[in-house]
Design an enzyme around this catalytic site. Structure first.
Site, mmCIF file in Angstrom:
data_model
loop_
_atom_site.group_PDB
_atom_site.id
_atom_site.type_symbol
_atom_site.label_atom_id
_atom_site.label_comp_id
_atom_site.label_asym_id
_atom_site.label_seq_id
_atom_site.Cartn_x
_atom_site.Cartn_y
_atom_site.Cartn_z
ATOM 1 N N ARG A 234 -4.003 -5.069 -7.143
ATOM 2 C CA ARG A 234 -4.539 -4.584 -8.391
ATOM 3 C C ARG A 234 -5.728 -5.699 -8.665
ATOM 4 O O ARG A 234 -5.733 -6.833 -8.205
ATOM 5 C CB ARG A 234 -3.613 -4.834 -9.626
ATOM 6 C CG ARG A 234 -2.542 -3.963 -9.840
ATOM 7 C CD ARG A 234 -3.074 -2.673 -10.274
ATOM 8 N NE ARG A 234 -2.237 -1.515 -10.418
ATOM 9 C CZ ARG A 234 -2.047 -0.554 -9.605
ATOM 10 N NH1 ARG A 234 -2.900 -0.476 -8.296
ATOM 11 N NH2 ARG A 234 -1.477 0.594 -9.620
ATOM 12 N N GLU A 264 -12.476 -2.205 -12.747
ATOM 13 C CA GLU A 264 -12.757 -0.818 -12.342
ATOM 14 C C GLU A 264 -12.686 0.235 -13.403
ATOM 15 O O GLU A 264 -12.980 1.446 -13.003
ATOM 16 C CB GLU A 264 -11.660 -0.711 -11.147
ATOM 17 C CG GLU A 264 -10.309 -0.252 -11.536
ATOM 18 C CD GLU A 264 -9.251 -0.333 -10.425
ATOM 19 O OE1 GLU A 264 -9.415 -0.920 -9.328
ATOM 20 O OE2 GLU A 264 -8.469 0.873 -10.251
ATOM 21 N N HIS A 296 -10.607 2.257 -5.077
ATOM 22 C CA HIS A 296 -8.987 2.612 -5.220
ATOM 23 C C HIS A 296 -8.557 3.725 -4.484
ATOM 24 O O HIS A 296 -7.999 4.721 -5.204
ATOM 25 C CB HIS A 296 -9.001 2.674 -6.813
ATOM 26 C CG HIS A 296 -7.378 2.396 -7.133
ATOM 27 N ND1 HIS A 296 -7.064 1.636 -8.320
ATOM 28 C CD2 HIS A 296 -6.253 2.574 -6.691
ATOM 29 C CE1 HIS A 296 -5.893 1.470 -8.343
ATOM 30 N NE2 HIS A 296 -5.250 2.026 -7.335
#
Ligand code: NAD
Length: 347
Positions: A234, A264, A296
């Site tokens: 993360r 993000e 991601h």
């Protein structure tokens, strides 16, 4: 059951349609992100399926509940985008996909390591331009290097297995020890030791108040000269500004591979190629020669997507049939149409 899917992405839809051959639900796809503004699109749908970027705050959940929604079937493991207490108050059942293909994420971490180490991004560009000079492309052997794994759960263990195969020494830091990792030769140490002894540090713990900015100005100072940081967990685990300063100092951290970024949200999972990205820190990182950023995508394998699709649609079937003690319930909510849903993982 009729299911409203929000934030439809072309990479995922075929896997949901394929998995649904087994379940026979009626799938309705909305490109829109689920939010207060769009929640009314789900009016009349008993089941709603949000993506990890959808916002399920108390007001959005209320609009869904008012429209007749009873089940929120998350197609993700994380649920920090959902107000679980509000869902419980509204009597909504929440289900999720707790784990899928940890290997996919571990392998992406390795892809970042190898690309950074052997300068694959630079080599690719050079060859396309007819430049076969090898200057500044020198890497290092992985064998014999020390890899530090922070968070030795499912993904950390999968990475330990791969690194063991490469012949690396493996250090681990976690609040619990994983016997499978110890069996692979992992030595558990405290975080400062892991950071100061590892050539490569890879993060695989969740983002919690305890782990926020685990990698910061102070902890970065502990990292070895020439070391590499990989983050596929993360973005909030890492202070990106401090990473830029550490890279510029050139006395410790030397490479960074990141699949996640603290800010993000609103950036990843969509095309911004014709606009100017407003985040200066992110823009600077993407221009640095020893940094590789992916958007991601560590979970993006056929196997992981098929597993997410099967588990999500199976969760809806469990709800519809009133399966006793369904596996993936976060909040039991109201009774399912086929019978009561008894169990929450916290019971
Ligand atoms: P897991 O629960 O199996 O393992 C997490 C480990 O972190 C556990 O062993 C836990 O004890 C440890 N941990 C918790 N708090 C800690 C702390 N304060 N310090 C050190 N260790 C701590 O989870 P997993 O399936 O291995 O996933 C790990 C993380 O990967 C997830 O939390 C998620 O953020 C991330 N993830 C990323 C992607 C992606 O596409 N990039 C996909 C899935 C998961």
């Amino acid at each position: 059951m009729r299911i409203a899917f929000f934030s439809e992405h072309a990479f995922q839809t075929p896997f949901l349609i394929e998995a649904n051959r087994e379940y026979g639900h009626e799938l309705v796809f909305f490109k829109e992100q689920l939010s207060r503004r769009t929640a009314q699109l789900a009016a009349g749908f008993v089941a709603v399926c949000p993506f990890v970027t959808d916002k399920l705050d108390a007001e959005t959940l209320r609009i869904l509940a008012d429209g007749g929604t009873k089940l929120i079937a998350l197609r993700s493991a994380g649920f920090n985008n959902l107000d679980l207490a509000a869902a419980e108050r509204l009597g909504l059942c929440v289900m999720r996909v707790p784990a899928y293909a940890p290997t996919a994420i571990a392998e992406h971490a390795v892809a970042l390591m190898l690309a950074l180490n052997r300068r694959i991004n630079h080599a690719y560009n050079r060859v396309r331009e007819g430049n076969f000079s090898l200057d500044h492309l020198v890497g290092f052997n992985m064998e014999g290097r020390t890899v530090g794994i922070v968070g030795t759960g499912k993904i950390g263990e999968s990475l330990a297995r791969i690194m063991h195969g490469f012949g690396c020494h493996i250090l681990g830091y976690d609040i619990y020890q994983n016997p499978a990792c110890i069996a692979l030769g992992m030595k558990y140490v405290d975080l400062p030791t892991l950071l100061s002894e590892s050539d490569i540090v890879s993060l695989h713990c969740p983002l919690t108040p305890e782990t926020k900015h685990l990698i910061n100005e102070e902890t970065l100072k502990l990292m070895k000269p020439g070391s590499m940081l990989i983050n596929t967990a993360r973005g909030g685990l890492v202070n990106a500004e401090a990473v830029i300063e550490a890279l510029k100092r050139k006395d410790g951290l030397a490479y960074v591979g990141m699949d996640v970024y603290e800010r993000e949200e609103g950036l990843f999972f969509s095309d911004h190629s014709s606009s100017i990205i407003q985040d200066d820190v992110f823009e600077l990182l993407t221009t640095m020669r020893n940094v590789i950023v992916t958007g991601h995508q560590a979970f993006l394998t056929r196997e992981a997507l098929a597993e997410i699709a099967h588990t999500t649609l199976g969760n809806v079937a469990d709800y519809e049939l009133g399966t006793p003690n369904p596996k993936n319930v976060l909040s039991a909510g109201v009774e399912g149409p086929g019978g009561p849903l008894h169990q929450s993982p916290r019971e």
